[in-house]
Design a protein around this motif. Structure first.
Motif, PDB file in Angstrom:
ATOM      1  N   TRP A   8       0.818  -1.203   0.000  1.00  0.00           N
ATOM      2  CA  TRP A   8       0.000   0.000   0.000  1.00  0.00           C
ATOM      3  C   TRP A   8       0.855   1.259   0.000  1.00  0.00           C
ATOM      4  O   TRP A   8       1.870   1.346   0.685  1.00  0.00           O
ATOM      5  CB  TRP A   8      -0.907   0.030   1.231  1.00  0.00           C
ATOM      6  N   LEU A 111      -3.947   4.531   0.290  1.00  0.00           N
ATOM      7  CA  LEU A 111      -4.607   4.849   1.543  1.00  0.00           C
ATOM      8  C   LEU A 111      -4.372   6.333   1.813  1.00  0.00           C
ATOM      9  O   LEU A 111      -3.245   6.813   1.689  1.00  0.00           O
ATOM     10  CB  LEU A 111      -4.031   3.992   2.675  1.00  0.00           C
ATOM     11  N   ILE A 129      -7.560  -1.743   6.686  1.00  0.00           N
ATOM     12  CA  ILE A 129      -7.192  -2.446   5.453  1.00  0.00           C
ATOM     13  C   ILE A 129      -7.874  -3.806   5.380  1.00  0.00           C
ATOM     14  O   ILE A 129      -8.365  -4.221   4.323  1.00  0.00           O
ATOM     15  CB  ILE A 129      -5.655  -2.569   5.356  1.00  0.00           C
ATOM     16  N   ALA A 173      -9.590   4.604   1.592  1.00  0.00           N
ATOM     17  CA  ALA A 173      -8.842   3.725   0.701  1.00  0.00           C
ATOM     18  C   ALA A 173      -9.388   3.892  -0.711  1.00  0.00           C
ATOM     19  O   ALA A 173     -10.608   3.830  -0.926  1.00  0.00           O
ATOM     20  CB  ALA A 173      -8.957   2.273   1.140  1.00  0.00           C
ATOM     21  N   THR A 175      -9.161   2.104  -4.211  1.00  0.00           N
ATOM     22  CA  THR A 175      -8.700   0.788  -4.652  1.00  0.00           C
ATOM     23  C   THR A 175      -9.121   0.405  -6.066  1.00  0.00           C
ATOM     24  O   THR A 175      -8.555  -0.526  -6.632  1.00  0.00           O
ATOM     25  CB  THR A 175      -9.219  -0.292  -3.681  1.00  0.00           C
TER      26      THR A 175
END
Length: 264
Positions: A8, A111, A129, A173, A175
């Motif tokens: 990350w 993040l 997470i 986050a 993603t």
């Protein structure tokens, strides 16, 4: 996405808006991120929490004067950690985050947190997470009863849905590809971020009425809001009620110092 493996990129928003920051001036600092809390600058606390989290592979400090922030004596240790780097921000928060995502050396997943998120701890980052699903954007929230059990009654911006009220934990986050749509939308509405009603109005009258009537729970509300802007959005509810505390006002600062002293 539920990725517990290293990899990350953590993005720390450490800039401030044009003009004099009232909290920084209150503590005789030029930068809010360098205000000490329990003897340690806020930015240093956040960076240490991220650096001590196994899932984090890289940390980017994003601010107008990011190199100067990391040059502060209390952050000298960051120069020895190759994972931590400064990056000069653009005109808007969302646009700056988009630039990071578009950087071919970074990309997703990312993040995002803030320099005033002083209650951040490695265990909370790992919990967040682990709670991320298969969508585009995950938002960390703290339920009101958890926060008040941990810190007592507290004035926050509360988002009230069927089944409970929540406040943000300054932890996100990004993603999936839909995160780009979410950031572009946020760039348009950023000025209304502190007003629940004005923010809700950007999503159209039907969703606004449903929000006002509290006919949806928090998962349904974020999913509906995400659908409006072309992203799959979901909450991650954190177990640590203290994560609802950031440092925007002198009374927040006093509260954070008390909580940090209690945490030891």
């Amino acid at each position: 996405m539920n990725d517990a493996s290293p990899g990350w990129t953590a993005l720390v928003l450490a800039g401030q808006r044009p003009g004099i920051d009232r909290l920084a001036a209150h503590f005789s600092r030029e930068a809010k991120a360098l205000i000490p809390v329990a003897g340690t600058p806020m930015l240093a606390r956040v960076l240490r929490a991220l650096a001590d989290t196994p899932e984090i592979a890289r940390i980017v400090v994003l601010a107008q004067d990011a190199p100067a922030l990391l040059a502060d004596a209390a952050l000298a240790w960051t120069a020895t950690d190759p994972r931590i780097a400064p990056r000069v921000s653009g005109h808007t928060i969302s646009g700056s985050v988009l630039d990071v995502i578009d950087d071919p050396t970074i990309g997703l997943p990312v993040l995002v947190t803030t320099a005033d998120n002083v209650m951040l701890a490695p265990a909370t980052i790992s919990e967040f997470i682990a709670g991320i699903g298969a969508g585009d954007v995950s938002v960390a929230l703290v339920e009101r009863s958890r926060l008040e059990t941990a810190v007592g009654p507290n004035r926050r911006t509360w988002l009230t849905f069927r089944g409970g009220a929540y406040t943000g934990a300054n932890l996100f986050a990004l993603t999936g590809a839909g995160a780009v749509n979410a950031l572009r939308f946020w760039e348009r509405v950023e000025a209304d971020r502190k007003s629940v009603l004005r923010l809700a109005a950007h999503f159209g009258p039907v969703l606004m009425v449903r929000l006002l009537l509290r006919s949806m729970n928090v998962h349904e509300a974020l999913a509906a809001a995400g659908a409006k802007l072309g992203a799959i959005v979901a909450p991650v509810l954190l177990s640590d009620g203290r994560m609802g505390v950031d440092v925007d006002k002198p009374e927040d600062h006093a509260l954070a110092e008390r909580l940090l002293a209690e945490r030891g």
